[in-house]
Design an enzyme around this catalytic site. Sequence first.
Site, short mmCIF file in Angstrom:
data_model
loop_
_atom_site.label_atom_id
_atom_site.label_comp_id
_atom_site.label_asym_id
_atom_site.label_seq_id
_atom_site.Cartn_x
_atom_site.Cartn_y
_atom_site.Cartn_z
N LYS A 13 0.81 -1.23 -0.06
CA LYS A 13 0.04 0.09 0.10
C LYS A 13 0.69 1.15 0.00
CE LYS A 13 -2.22 -0.25 3.98
NZ LYS A 13 -1.70 -1.49 4.41
N ARG A 88 -9.55 2.44 8.55
CA ARG A 88 -9.13 0.96 8.74
C ARG A 88 -10.42 0.42 9.39
NH1 ARG A 88 -3.38 1.29 8.41
NH2 ARG A 88 -2.46 -0.89 8.63
N ARG A 127 10.85 -7.51 4.94
CA ARG A 127 10.87 -6.08 5.43
C ARG A 127 11.39 -5.95 6.83
NH1 ARG A 127 5.27 -2.62 4.90
NH2 ARG A 127 4.75 -3.55 6.86
N ARG A 133 10.79 -2.10 10.89
CA ARG A 133 9.69 -1.69 11.85
C ARG A 133 9.46 -2.74 13.13
NH1 ARG A 133 4.73 -0.32 7.76
NH2 ARG A 133 3.73 -1.38 9.49
N ARG A 144 -2.10 -8.36 12.80
CA ARG A 144 -2.37 -7.63 11.82
C ARG A 144 -3.48 -8.29 10.73
NH1 ARG A 144 3.03 -5.72 10.92
NH2 ARG A 144 2.49 -4.44 9.10
P1 AMP Z 1 0.68 0.75 8.53
O1 AMP Z 1 1.86 1.62 8.13
O2 AMP Z 1 -0.50 1.27 7.55
O3 AMP Z 1 0.87 -0.71 8.23
O4 AMP Z 1 0.17 1.16 9.81
C1 AMP Z 1 0.94 0.59 11.09
C2 AMP Z 1 0.08 0.43 12.09
O5 AMP Z 1 -0.15 1.83 12.66
C3 AMP Z 1 -1.23 -0.39 12.17
O6 AMP Z 1 -1.01 -1.86 12.54
C4 AMP Z 1 -1.81 0.08 13.37
O7 AMP Z 1 -1.44 -0.24 14.49
C5 AMP Z 1 -1.62 1.63 13.16
N1 AMP Z 1 -2.59 2.21 12.35
C6 AMP Z 1 -2.35 2.96 10.93
N2 AMP Z 1 -3.47 3.04 10.40
C7 AMP Z 1 -4.36 3.28 11.24
C8 AMP Z 1 -5.87 3.50 11.53
N3 AMP Z 1 -6.58 4.11 10.44
N4 AMP Z 1 -6.48 3.13 12.48
C9 AMP Z 1 -5.97 2.55 13.59
N5 AMP Z 1 -4.63 2.46 13.69
C10 AMP Z 1 -3.88 2.52 12.60
#
Ligand code: AMP
Length: 196
Positions: A13, A88, A127, A133, A144
């Site tokens: 993404k 989300r 990754r 990360r 997740r």
């Molecule tokens: P990502 O970089 O999009 O994979 O997001 C990493 C982490 O950030 C996710 O696993 C959630 O813990 C948190 N996170 C990101 N976007 C959201 C969202 N819209 N709502 C809640 N938690 C989020």
Amino acid sequence: MIALMFGPPGSGKGTQASRVAVLLGIPHIAAGDMLRDEVAHDTALGHEAKPIMDAGGLVPDDLVVRMIESSLNQPDAGKGVLLDGFPRTVPQAITLDAMLARLNEKVDEVISLEVPDDELKTRILKRATTEGRSDDTAEGLAQRLVVYRQETAPVLEHYSAAGTRIDAINGVGDIDAITDRIMEALRQNGAVAGTA
Ligand code: AMP
């Protein structure tokens, strides 16, 4: 154009959203990046978010909504935005729709990246060795994926029921080829100018 980049963890993404946003000339708003930035700066929000993110959970809706709302109100969001990792949950989607309605806008397009679970696992573990990360672990990914299926997948149904254009894109293959697939889909459905 208000577009969403949608897909499971490890679907690419973030990578695709940053490329597509440049090609469309609109800002890329990435909820996960913004949260990681809050963590890096040790803000109150970052402090609250970090343990949740590390465990593969979702940060509470109200915190994420406030963060996104302030970026949607930035002047450079006027031409449109590409949202990545937000909404989300269905409540986040309902709040976003209401925020956009106040600006006489709506979600025009959902780009949904499709990648099989085995491939997601391989990518996340790779990754983990390159980006470091703290949520990129086998346990973090498993959690997740559960959260994605329970909380996030229904967001796609929400937009499908609303009649929003949804482009399902095969997210497996060369990064350039996937970007081409996305841009081609956007041209085909008239979301961007160009020959189909
Ligand atoms: P990502 O970089 O999009 O994979 O997001 C990493 C982490 O950030 C996710 O696993 C959630 O813990 C948190 N996170 C990101 N976007 C959201 C969202 N819209 N709502 C809640 N938690 C989020």
